[in-house]
Design an enzyme around this catalytic site. Structure first.
Site, PDB file in Angstrom:
ATOM      1  N   CYS A 148       0.836  -1.198   0.000  1.00 20.52           N
ATOM      2  CA  CYS A 148       0.000   0.000   0.000  1.00 20.52           C
ATOM      3  C   CYS A 148       0.874   1.254   0.000  1.00 20.52           C
ATOM      4  O   CYS A 148       1.652   1.448  -0.928  1.00 20.52           O
ATOM      5  CB  CYS A 148      -1.001  -0.043   1.146  1.00 20.52           C
ATOM      6  SG  CYS A 148      -2.358   1.150   0.956  1.00 20.52           S
ATOM      7  N   GLU A 159      -2.322  -9.020   2.991  1.00 18.88           N
ATOM      8  CA  GLU A 159      -2.761  -9.619   4.258  1.00 18.88           C
ATOM      9  C   GLU A 159      -4.273  -9.657   4.385  1.00 18.88           C
ATOM     10  O   GLU A 159      -4.799 -10.362   5.251  1.00 18.88           O
ATOM     11  CB  GLU A 159      -2.141  -8.867   5.443  1.00 18.88           C
ATOM     12  CG  GLU A 159      -2.740  -7.521   5.763  1.00 18.88           C
ATOM     13  CD  GLU A 159      -2.262  -6.374   4.891  1.00 18.88           C
ATOM     14  OE1 GLU A 159      -2.603  -5.214   5.201  1.00 18.88           O
ATOM     15  OE2 GLU A 159      -1.535  -6.634   3.904  1.00 18.88           O
ATOM     16  N   HIS A 191      -3.686  -4.821  -0.351  1.00 19.83           N
ATOM     17  CA  HIS A 191      -3.215  -5.401   0.910  1.00 19.83           C
ATOM     18  C   HIS A 191      -3.200  -6.930   0.809  1.00 19.83           C
ATOM     19  O   HIS A 191      -4.254  -7.562   0.908  1.00 19.83           O
ATOM     20  CB  HIS A 191      -4.124  -4.978   2.064  1.00 19.83           C
ATOM     21  CG  HIS A 191      -3.986  -3.547   2.455  1.00 19.83           C
ATOM     22  ND1 HIS A 191      -3.069  -3.118   3.389  1.00 19.83           N
ATOM     23  CD2 HIS A 191      -4.625  -2.427   2.029  1.00 19.83           C
ATOM     24  CE1 HIS A 191      -3.157  -1.809   3.532  1.00 19.83           C
ATOM     25  NE2 HIS A 191      -4.095  -1.368   2.712  1.00 19.83           N
TER      26      HIS A 191
END
Length: 216
Positions: free
Chosen positions: A88, A198, A196
């Site tokens: 990001c 994750e 992202h």
């Protein structure tokens, strides 16, 4: 092998740590994963991850305010040339400069500016938030095995600014929000994602596992 997730007060650190631990376990990668604010740990790491949320200038200044961290990250990328992943705003810091609120110099690894998203369709909202597939994908080990295109896996984006790279060769994948947006950049031992990993479920876990296995 060890992987340092840089803690400089910005980023989804715990969710990133959990995703990296799971990806390493599922892929059978022997790697110690640690969130650290210690520049010496970053200096010893075989893999470095630079997360980031918020404004470009704040993130760059946050790295500089963490004693020794800016130099440790720069050294990892430029001298030691270890695999380094930006996430990001962490990816946006690869750029020459950010133009969010005020101009701020970045690392300059991927020449270009980070500019506000301006969709051609004014009905589309900014920030760009939600799930998108990847397109215009260039072959790269970190993207191996990830289905792309209209029927591909989805990545989670949340951002108002995007990197406008000066060299198209550095753009490994794009997504669309009223026009093309840089989704993945890379050069040498560096790779960065606007989305992202994750939070991106199976796409993110595959990308993280690929990053941990990557030997550029």
């Amino acid at each position: 092998m060890n992987c340092a997730i840089v803690d400089y007060g910005s980023g989804n650190l715990r969710s990133a740590e959990k995703a990296f631990l799971r990806a390493a376990r599922d892929a059978g990668v022997g790697c110690d994963i640690a969130v650290t604010a210690d520049p010496e740990a970053v200096a010893r790491a075989d893999r470095v991850v630079v997360p980031g949320v918020g404004a470009f200038a704040d993130c760059m200044e946050g790295l500089a305010a963490t004693d020794g961290m800016l130099d440790a990250v720069r050294d990892a990328a430029e001298r030691r040339a270890v695999p380094l992943l930006g996430v990001c705003v962490g990816m946006q810091l690869f750029a020459s400069r950010g133009l969010e609120h005020r101009e701020k110099a970045g690392f300059g690894w991927v020449p270009g500016d980070v500019k506000r998203i301006e969709p051609a369709d004014t009905a589309l909202k900014v920030p760009h938030m939600g799930w998108n597939t990847l397109g215009n994908v260039k072959p790269h080990p970190v993207l191996a095995g990830i289905p792309t295109g209209a029927d591909g896996w989805h990545a989670y984006f949340v951002h108002s600014y995007a990197l406008d790279a000066a060299n198209d060769d550095h753009v490994l994948a794009t997504t669309t929000h009223g026009g093309p947006i840089t989704a993945v950049v890379g050069r040498d031992t560096l790779v960065g994602t606007q989305f992202h990993p994750e939070k991106s479920q199976k796409l993110g876990l595959r990308l993280i596992a690929n990053f941990l296995n990557w030997t550029p």
